[in-house]
Enzyme design. Structure first.
Site: not given
Length: 288
Positions: A153, A161
């Site tokens: 992201h 992440c």
């Protein structure tokens, strides 16, 4: 008589009166965050120019390769049957240390072989743009590893992440989305701790994860030699490189029963547009 100096409250200053040398922000001067449409159109002109210079095409098949060290995401694009490196992006932030993700909330980014399908893209993420990599996959599940909503992201913060920063993520997202919309069934995301060269594997041979990292080496070597994304299966709890059929049988394989085709290790013949194990996750886009 008191010698105190009266304190004067400068209400004008508190309300934002102009001060020489300083910029006064008004509601009109604060730039709102871009909408998904803006984020997806802004890099298109730049991307098309860069692709043309490299004789690559928007919508061609894409492959993503991540190395935690040296914090780099590589985006490869297929051209004439082989993948060529389009660009390497620095990873702004990932969570944890070298080694795979084991549990929900362990603040660790995963390692392994994953797939991204069209329904895993999220243009309305709180982290600018995002797509779920499909963790946990079949291998992770067999080994009892847990977690969810592991994304690549934008922004620059991570709890598991891979955060790429907004500008880089806009390019990555647009190219992945274009490839999927043009028919690529899934985009492979292969995550390594480092380049699994003999020298690096020797350097980390005392690590608890040494054998796991060695199991990733055949897939890395296959891509380096062929510039084609390897087919990866999970057999008896281990990642396994699917070997292509012998050349003299490649045209005959479709006429041979699957149980008699030793080069097929999945329940189905490998799809040329996929690049890792069979569908391993039902993850859907989240607010992340």
């Amino acid at each position: 008589m008191s010698n105190r100096v009266p304190v004067v409250i400068l209400w004008a200053g508190l309300l934002g009166a102009a001060i020489p040398g300083k910029q006064v922000l008004s509601a009109e001067s604060i730039t709102p965050p871009p909408t998904a449409a803006e984020a997806l159109t802004r890099p298109l002109t730049r991307l098309k120019q860069q692709l043309e210079r490299q004789e690559l095409t928007m919508g061609s098949k894409v492959y993503l390769r991540i190395f935690k060290l040296p914090e780099r995401l590589e985006l490869w694009i297929e051209s004439r049957g082989r993948f060529r490196l389009f660009k390497g992006y620095p990873i702004c932030c990932y969570a944890g240390f070298l080694g795979p993700k084991l549990a929900e909330g362990d603040q660790q980014s995963p390692e392994g072989f994953y797939q991204v399908r069209l329904d895993q893209l999220n243009p309305h993420s709180r982290y600018h743009l995002a797509f779920d990599i499909g963790y946990p996959n079949l291998y992770d599940t067999i080994h009892g590893r847990q977690g969810s909503q592991i994304m690549i992201h934008g922004r620059c913060s991570s709890r598991g992440c891979f955060a790429m920063g907004d500008a880089a993520m806009e390019e990555i997202y647009c190219l992945v989305q274009a490839a999927l919309q043009q028919g690529q069934r899934s985009v492979a995301v292969h995550i390594f701790p480092f380049v699994p060269s003999p020298a690096n594997l020797k350097k980390f041979k005392r690590s608890f994860w040494s054998s796991f990292w060695q199991s990733q080496q055949p897939m890395y070597d296959f891509f380096e030699s062929n510039r084609q994304v390897p087919q990866v299966s999970v057999i008896q709890g281990s990642y396994t490189l699917d070997q292509p059929p012998p050349a003299h049988l490649s045209q005959l394989g479709q006429h041979i029963p699957k149980e008699q085709q030793p080069w097929l290790t999945n329940a189905e013949a490998p799809d040329e547009s996929t690049s890792s194990a069979p569908p391993m996750s039902t993850a859907k886009p989240s607010a992340r």
